[in-house]
Design an enzyme around this catalytic site. Structure first.
Site, PDB file in Angstrom:
ATOM      1  N   GLY A   2       4.242  -1.694   3.373  1.00  0.00           N
ATOM      2  CA  GLY A   2       5.169  -1.130   4.356  1.00  0.00           C
ATOM      3  C   GLY A   2       5.469   0.355   4.212  1.00  0.00           C
ATOM      4  CB  ILE A   5       7.808   0.029   8.122  1.00  0.00           C
ATOM      5  CG1 ILE A   5       6.732  -0.825   8.793  1.00  0.00           C
ATOM      6  CG2 ILE A   5       9.179  -0.288   8.692  1.00  0.00           C
ATOM      7  CD1 ILE A   5       6.626  -0.638  10.271  1.00  0.00           C
ATOM      8  CE1 TYR A  40     -10.952 -10.801  12.326  1.00  0.00           C
ATOM      9  CE2 TYR A  40     -13.273 -10.308  12.667  1.00  0.00           C
ATOM     10  CZ  TYR A  40     -12.158 -11.070  12.948  1.00  0.00           C
ATOM     11  OH  TYR A  40     -12.252 -12.090  13.842  1.00  0.00           O
ATOM     12  CG  ASP A  57       0.686   3.055   8.686  1.00  0.00           C
ATOM     13  OD1 ASP A  57       1.448   2.123   9.000  1.00  0.00           O
ATOM     14  OD2 ASP A  57       0.113   3.115   7.578  1.00  0.00           O
ATOM     15  CE  LYS A 174       9.206 -10.977 -15.411  1.00  0.00           C
ATOM     16  NZ  LYS A 174       9.911 -10.810 -16.710  1.00  0.00           N
ATOM     17  CB  THR A 175      11.655  -3.350 -12.931  1.00  0.00           C
ATOM     18  OG1 THR A 175      11.848  -3.488 -14.343  1.00  0.00           O
ATOM     19  CG2 THR A 175      12.865  -3.876 -12.196  1.00  0.00           C
ATOM     20  N   PRO A 177       5.877  -3.614 -12.834  1.00  0.00           N
ATOM     21  CG  PRO A 177       5.084  -5.205 -11.297  1.00  0.00           C
ATOM     22  CD  PRO A 177       6.175  -4.967 -12.309  1.00  0.00           C
ATOM     23  CD  GLN A 179       9.989  -0.543 -16.737  1.00  0.00           C
ATOM     24  OE1 GLN A 179       9.616  -0.206 -17.857  1.00  0.00           O
ATOM     25  NE2 GLN A 179      10.788  -1.578 -16.541  1.00  0.00           N
ATOM     26  CB  CYS A 368      -9.358  -1.915  27.528  1.00  0.00           C
ATOM     27  SG  CYS A 368     -10.541  -0.561  27.499  1.00  0.00           S
ATOM     28  CG  HIS A 494      -6.196   1.040  25.181  1.00  0.00           C
ATOM     29  ND1 HIS A 494      -6.402  -0.198  24.625  1.00  0.00           N
ATOM     30  CD2 HIS A 494      -7.419   1.573  25.395  1.00  0.00           C
ATOM     31  CE1 HIS A 494      -7.706  -0.403  24.510  1.00  0.00           C
ATOM     32  NE2 HIS A 494      -8.347   0.651  24.971  1.00  0.00           N
ATOM     33  CD  GLU A 496      -3.069  -1.265  24.095  1.00  0.00           C
ATOM     34  OE1 GLU A 496      -2.881  -1.143  25.332  1.00  0.00           O
ATOM     35  OE2 GLU A 496      -4.208  -1.397  23.607  1.00  0.00           O
TER      36      GLU A 496
HETATM   37  N1  GLN Z   1     -15.996  -2.760  25.476  1.00  0.00           N
HETATM   38  C1  GLN Z   1     -15.373  -2.202  26.614  1.00  0.00           C
HETATM   39  C2  GLN Z   1     -15.844  -0.782  26.886  1.00  0.00           C
HETATM   40  O1  GLN Z   1     -16.339  -0.118  26.024  1.00  0.00           O
HETATM   41  C3  GLN Z   1     -13.868  -2.251  26.525  1.00  0.00           C
HETATM   42  C4  GLN Z   1     -13.297  -1.415  25.441  1.00  0.00           C
HETATM   43  C5  GLN Z   1     -11.880  -1.769  25.081  1.00  0.00           C
HETATM   44  O2  GLN Z   1     -11.401  -2.865  25.383  1.00  0.00           O
HETATM   45  N2  GLN Z   1     -11.198  -0.884  24.394  1.00  0.00           N
HETATM   46  O3  GLN Z   1     -15.677  -0.295  27.981  1.00  0.00           O
END
Ligand code: GLN
Length: 517
Positions: A2, A5, A40, A57, A174-175, A177, A179, A368, A494, A496
């Site tokens: 973290g 954060i 992954y 991050d 436990k402290t 680690p 130290q 996307c 995107h 998000e």
């Molecule tokens: N694979 C797709 C492309 O390259 C979508 C890419 C994505 O979802 N970021 O257009």
């Protein structure tokens, strides 16, 4: 652990006290950026407005601080070496042996100081990835040691985050680690000023005193970071531990009074006292590691809070979805998000999820690759182009409804060559997208190579799926929607990446609102 954060929380507290703050992440791996990493390996790849592919991050930094980061906010060992080696080839070090010390460490120091120049920020927080004692992080630790020496004690603050394990068999914290890792830092010439101890149980005053004594820090500089139900609680916890006060004192900043956290607390209050609950399915192929979809998950949480709604996200692996089970698997979802992604794996499951949402009038949000799947599904089922596909998955499809962008055709190198970063999008009046944004034009971030094939746009619009957002310069389709559906939107960009705690993304807010009703 973290670190991200904690950095974001300290940044938030200082910002809420009126200081100009930015946060930077140094990653000790050899990739030039995380754009070429599989999720992954390292979780989601976060994209900044200026088109940098960065560590996840940075997403936390933006969500907490609400200000954009840039390429300068994420530096990897690969990028440091690339810069030094390019200089060496140009002859900038002519006659000299190029070495880790001083050349690599100098470049690290330059990158750290870069954000602090031109008085743009009062405080630059630099988070160093990985763990003290790793071979990879040694040049970074040495660079920090030199910076403290050069800039002076009152201009620098070293915060070290450690883990205090709880042994349930003996009921002990436990402290050791802590130290040990402080000892390793000391061997490298760095005395940390503040220790933040990650723990699942409250630290007693005795434990704090012991750590302070053995690690050579003030008692108030031993800070506990206890497990909490939401990461957005952490700034409040750090305020209780007076981390901001300690930082201000050490850095000799003028104390401008307590942080203004009212809007933040309002967000938390709504998050913790929801009036509704809604179950949203997130369909992706990296669902085993939830960090792969970090920004989407957080955007759903932000949008939930602003709708007084608890969002339960059900992660569904697109490869598990088949013709014979999709109805059963998706049953009970109040909204469906199809995630971004690359390549063929799991694509059929994603297309089936779109079909389910479209036919059952369930709010659908395609991001996307999610938009691209929605386009493919509509082409096959409504336009009756059975073999319609994206040329990413089927190079020889007779109906390439999603096709490689013109400027991508000659591209062979993988790193940093996608369509990246912010591009404008003009919204069509009277559409759901336009109503959600409530403005004419927006800027959204991209990371893709393929796009909607405009050759088919007429046919789509006549059949009921329209382009509600278009790039004004290139006419690339940015948003597709089905006006007769309850809420059906796919976006090529995107959203998000730009949802923050205090400014949840309008499309996510509108999507959750539709999912509740
Ligand atoms: N694979 C797709 C492309 O390259 C979508 C890419 C994505 O979802 N970021 O257009």
């Amino acid at each position: 652990m973290g670190k991200g954060i904690i950095s974001a929380s300290l940044g938030k507290l200082l910002q809420a006290r009126g200081f100009k703050v930015t946060i930077q992440k140094l990653d000790p791996y050899i990739n030039v950026d995380p754009g070429t990493l599989n999720p992954y390996e390292h979780g989601e790849c976060y994209v900044t407005l200026d088109g940098a592919e960065t560590d996840l991050d940075l997403g936390h930094y933006e969500r907490f601080l609400g200000i954009p980061t840039s390429q300068a906010n994420n530096v990897t060992t690969g990028r440091i070496y690339q810069t030094v080696i390019n200089k060496e080839r140009k002859g900038d070090y002519l006659g000299k042996t190029v070495q880790v010390i001083p050349h690599i460490t100098d470049e690290i120091k330059r990158r750290i100081k870069l954000l602090g120049t031109k008085n743009r920020f009062d405080v630059v927080i630099t988070e160093i990835g990985e763990t003290v004692g790793d071979i990879e992080s040694l040049p970074y630790i040495e660079a920090v040691r030199q910076l403290i020496w050069e800039m002076g004690e009152s201009n620098t603050l070293v915060i070290h985050l450690t883990l205090v394990p709880f042994l349930s068999a003996t009921g002990e914290l436990k402290t050791k680690p802590t130290q040990h890792s402080v000892k390793v830092l000391l061997e490298n010439g760095i005395q940390p000023n503040v220790l933040i101890l990650r723990t699942e149980k409250d630290l007693t005053i005795d434990i704090r005193k012991k750590v302070a004594l053995f690690c050579n820090v003030n008692l108030e500089s031993v800070v506990q970071s206890i497990d909490v139900s939401t990461i957005y609680e952490v700034p409040i916890l750090m305020q209780k531990e007076k981390l901001d006060v300690t930082a201000i004192k050490k850095l000799k900043l003028t104390d401008t009074g307590p942080p203004e956290l009212a809007p933040w607390k309002q967000f938390l209050k709504r998050l913790k006292n929801p009036k509704h609950t809604v179950k949203i399915g997130l369909i992706g192929k990296y669902v085993e590691l939830q960090d792969s979809y970090k920004s989407i998950h957080e955007s759903l949480i932000h949008a939930g809070s602003s709708n007084d709604c608890k969002v339960e996200v059900k992660f569904i692996h697109s490869e598990d979805i088949t013709d014979s089970n999709y109805v059963e698997l998706l049953d009970g979802l109040k909204g469906i998000v199809v995630a971004p992604g690359f390549g063929d794996r799991g694509i059929d499951g994603k297309i089936l999820s779109v079909k389910y949402a479209r036919k059952n009038n369930i709010p659908f949000f395609g991001v996307c690759l999610g938009l691209q799947c929605a386009v493919i599904e509509f082409a096959r089922d409504v336009l009756e182009l059975d073999k319609a596909h994206s040329t990413e998955m089927a190079t020889k499809t007779p109906h390439p409804v999603i096709d490689l962008m013109e400027e991508q055709k000659g591209v062979t190198e993988k790193g940093g060559t996608m369509r990246l970063g912010g591009y404008p999008c003009v919204l069509k009046k009277g559409t759901i997208a336009h109503a959600a944004y409530a403005v004419k034009e927006v800027m959204e971030r991209h990371r893709h190579r393929y796009e909607f094939n405009n050759h088919y746009l007429d046919a789509f619009e006549k059949a009921g799926m329209i382009a509600s957002g278009i790039n004004p310069d290139t006419y690339l389709v940015e948003i597709m929607e089905i006006p007769l559906h309850k809420w059906f939107i796919g976006v090529q960009f995107h959203p998000e990446y730009s949802s923050t705690v205090l400014r949840p993304h309008p499309l996510f807010v509108s999507f959750i609102k539709a999912s509740i009703s």
